[in-house]
Design a protein around this motif. Structure first.
Motif, short mmCIF file in Angstrom:
data_model
loop_
_atom_site.label_atom_id
_atom_site.label_comp_id
_atom_site.label_asym_id
_atom_site.label_seq_id
_atom_site.Cartn_x
_atom_site.Cartn_y
_atom_site.Cartn_z
N ASP A 177 -0.58 -15.11 -1.96
CA ASP A 177 -1.60 -14.33 -1.28
C ASP A 177 -2.37 -15.12 -0.23
O ASP A 177 -3.34 -14.63 0.34
CB ASP A 177 -2.58 -13.74 -2.30
CG ASP A 177 -3.29 -14.81 -3.12
OD1 ASP A 177 -2.96 -16.01 -2.96
OD2 ASP A 177 -4.17 -14.45 -3.94
N SER A 178 -1.94 -16.34 0.05
CA SER A 178 -2.63 -17.16 1.05
C SER A 178 -2.33 -16.66 2.46
O SER A 178 -1.23 -16.20 2.76
CB SER A 178 -2.18 -18.62 0.92
OG SER A 178 -2.73 -19.40 1.96
N LEU A 179 -3.32 -16.77 3.33
CA LEU A 179 -3.16 -16.38 4.73
C LEU A 179 -2.71 -17.55 5.60
O LEU A 179 -2.64 -17.43 6.83
CB LEU A 179 -4.47 -15.80 5.27
CG LEU A 179 -4.93 -14.50 4.61
CD1 LEU A 179 -6.27 -14.06 5.18
CD2 LEU A 179 -3.89 -13.41 4.79
N VAL A 180 -2.43 -18.67 4.97
CA VAL A 180 -1.84 -19.82 5.66
C VAL A 180 -0.70 -20.36 4.81
O VAL A 180 -0.59 -20.04 3.62
CB VAL A 180 -2.87 -20.95 5.92
CG1 VAL A 180 -3.92 -20.51 6.91
CG2 VAL A 180 -3.53 -21.38 4.61
N GLY A 181 0.15 -21.18 5.41
CA GLY A 181 1.23 -21.79 4.67
C GLY A 181 0.77 -23.06 3.97
O GLY A 181 -0.40 -23.45 4.05
N GLY A 182 1.68 -23.70 3.29
CA GLY A 182 1.38 -24.96 2.63
C GLY A 182 1.45 -26.13 3.60
O GLY A 182 1.36 -25.94 4.82
N SER A 183 1.62 -27.33 3.06
CA SER A 183 1.67 -28.51 3.93
C SER A 183 2.45 -29.63 3.26
O SER A 183 2.55 -29.70 2.02
CB SER A 183 0.25 -29.00 4.26
OG SER A 183 -0.48 -29.25 3.08
N SER B 1 7.13 -15.03 -1.46
CA SER B 1 6.83 -13.86 -0.65
C SER B 1 5.78 -14.14 0.41
O SER B 1 5.28 -13.21 1.04
CB SER B 1 6.35 -12.70 -1.55
OG SER B 1 5.20 -13.08 -2.28
N ASN B 2 5.42 -15.39 0.59
CA ASN B 2 4.45 -15.76 1.62
C ASN B 2 5.21 -16.22 2.87
O ASN B 2 5.76 -17.32 2.89
CB ASN B 2 3.54 -16.87 1.12
CG ASN B 2 2.45 -17.25 2.13
OD1 ASN B 2 2.53 -16.89 3.30
ND2 ASN B 2 1.45 -17.97 1.67
N PRO B 3 5.25 -15.40 3.94
CA PRO B 3 6.03 -15.78 5.13
C PRO B 3 5.48 -17.02 5.82
O PRO B 3 6.22 -17.71 6.53
CB PRO B 3 5.92 -14.55 6.03
CG PRO B 3 4.66 -13.87 5.60
CD PRO B 3 4.57 -14.10 4.13
N TYR B 4 4.19 -17.31 5.64
CA TYR B 4 3.61 -18.49 6.29
C TYR B 4 4.20 -19.77 5.73
O TYR B 4 4.30 -20.79 6.43
CB TYR B 4 2.09 -18.50 6.12
CG TYR B 4 1.40 -17.31 6.75
CD1 TYR B 4 1.43 -17.11 8.14
CD2 TYR B 4 0.73 -16.37 5.97
CE1 TYR B 4 0.81 -16.01 8.71
CE2 TYR B 4 0.11 -15.27 6.54
CZ TYR B 4 0.15 -15.11 7.92
OH TYR B 4 -0.47 -14.02 8.48
N ASN B 5 4.60 -19.76 4.45
CA ASN B 5 5.25 -20.93 3.87
C ASN B 5 6.54 -21.25 4.60
O ASN B 5 6.87 -22.42 4.85
CB ASN B 5 5.56 -20.70 2.39
CG ASN B 5 4.38 -21.03 1.48
OD1 ASN B 5 3.60 -21.92 1.77
ND2 ASN B 5 4.25 -20.29 0.40
#
Length: 371
Positions: free
Chosen positions: A223-229, A67-71
């Motif tokens: 709940d992160s405000l950034v994506g992964g890497s 559910s994290n769109p940044y990912n």
């Protein structure tokens, strides 16, 4: 909790493809049946067939719990950056994945069972203490070269996204629980999945002899405000995974909260410069809802900033004056030499954009007006 699969919204993916592949012309003829989009400096040309952009056969498929769109955004853009390490933008043409279709990806992302022996995720086990779903998303990118009157496949990149945490319920409609997945386990599960994927791909006639790059991506928490890497990739010419190449990308939110440890001295300097920028912006126009940034690092070096400024004003003249001020403040307070984009938006619409390309010292602006 039984896992389900879905197709996520592809608007972002299409926008990213447009930014990466867009050009000034209508395309350059490359063969009787294909043409290409053309490209900007440092980007891939894309494949056009029958007058239409050739889309992926399995775009936007991932496990529901993501559910994290940044990912989703950082996974797609980061995978292209990994591909550039192996497939030069000057020598290869990008094509959306054509060898893994939706049903195949859905089966691979499912749990392994009698009805789905190809599932890359383990069987659920006890509902009160289920095995995590490790593999979250898979994406294929194809890299082509022109050969006479045809376009031929000369390489494939596969991205594998691995969860850093697993969310579940012991009872239907009960409370949510979270299992943290260690970096060591993320790496181990990613490498296990990578070998299985490589073995399966080699069974396809078209993929038996082309280089296959597999890149591993650690998902950020929901709940992160950034994506992964991406943290590793491997270029493979045979059936077995060759050595892994470590990647040192990481992302961070700026400004950091009070009391948060800075990772390096350069992190502290970057945070301080952004905090100064934020203070200046808010003092110029205090009627703002927020000023935040996503920062990307390669090792200790800052490589880019995505900044979002959310406003509460709607006057077009205010927006224009504010945008002009942002460009001046950005040049004065933000780090030099890196690409930066600044979105100015209200809660309902994009109002303006300020941006600077890599290596440039000049910011460009655009205010979204209406007739």
């Amino acid at each position: 909790m039984k896992s389900k699969l879905k197709k996520v919204t592809v608007g972002v993916a299409l926008l990213m493809s447009t930014l990466v592949l867009a050009s000034c012309g209508f395309g350059h003829k490359s063969s009787k049946n294909y043409s290409t989009t053309g490209s900007l400096s440092g980007t891939y040309q894309g494949v056009i067939k029958g007058g239409h952009y050739k889309t992926s056969k399995a775009r936007g498929v991932n496990v529901t719990q993501n559910s994290n769109p940044y990912n989703l955004k950082s996974f797609e853009s980061g995978l292209t950056q990994v591909s550039k390490r192996v497939f030069s933008t000057k020598n290869y043409i990008f094509q959306e994945g054509q060898y893994l279709d939706t049903s195949t990806i859905e089966n691979w992302l499912g749990r392994k069972s009698k009805s789905n022996p190809e599932g890359l995720n383990p069987a659920q086990g006890k509902k009160s203490d289920p095995n995590p779903e490790y593999i979250q998303q898979i994406e294929e990118q194809d890299y082509m070269q022109e050969s006479g009157n045809s376009m031929k496949l000369h390489g494939v990149t596969i991205g594998i996204g691995i969860n850093s945490e697993y969310n579940y319920q012991k009872k239907t409609d009960g409370p949510n629980f979270t299992k943290k997945i260690s970096d060591e386990e993320v790496k181990r599960q990613g490498e296990i999945a990578a070998q299985k994927v490589l073995t399966r791909l080699r069974k396809k006639k078209a993929l038996r002899n082309v280089p296959i790059v597999i890149a591993l991506y650690k998902q950020a928490p929901d709940d992160s405000l950034v994506g992964g890497s991406f943290f590793a990739y491997s270029k493979n010419n045979g059936n077995k995974i060759s050595s892994w190449h470590k990647l040192n990308y990481r992302t961070a939110v700026l400004p950091k909260a009070n009391g948060t440890d800075q990772e390096t001295k350069s992190d502290q300097a970057d945070n301080d410069s952004f905090s100064n920028f934020k203070s200046q912006v808010q003092s110029f126009f205090p009627n703002l809802s927020g000023v935040t940034a996503q920062a990307q690092y390669n090792g200790d070096s800052l490589t880019g900033l995505h900044i979002t400024i959310t406003t509460q004003f709607y006057s077009q003249t205010e927006i224009t004056s504010f945008t002009q001020y942002i460009a001046r403040a950005a040049r004065k307070y933000l780090p030099s030499g890196i690409p930066i984009d600044i979105k100015i938006q209200s809660s309902s619409e994009m109002q303006a954009v300020v941006y600077r390309n890599s290596g440039s010292d000049k910011f460009q602006t655009h205010v979204f007006d209406s007739y």
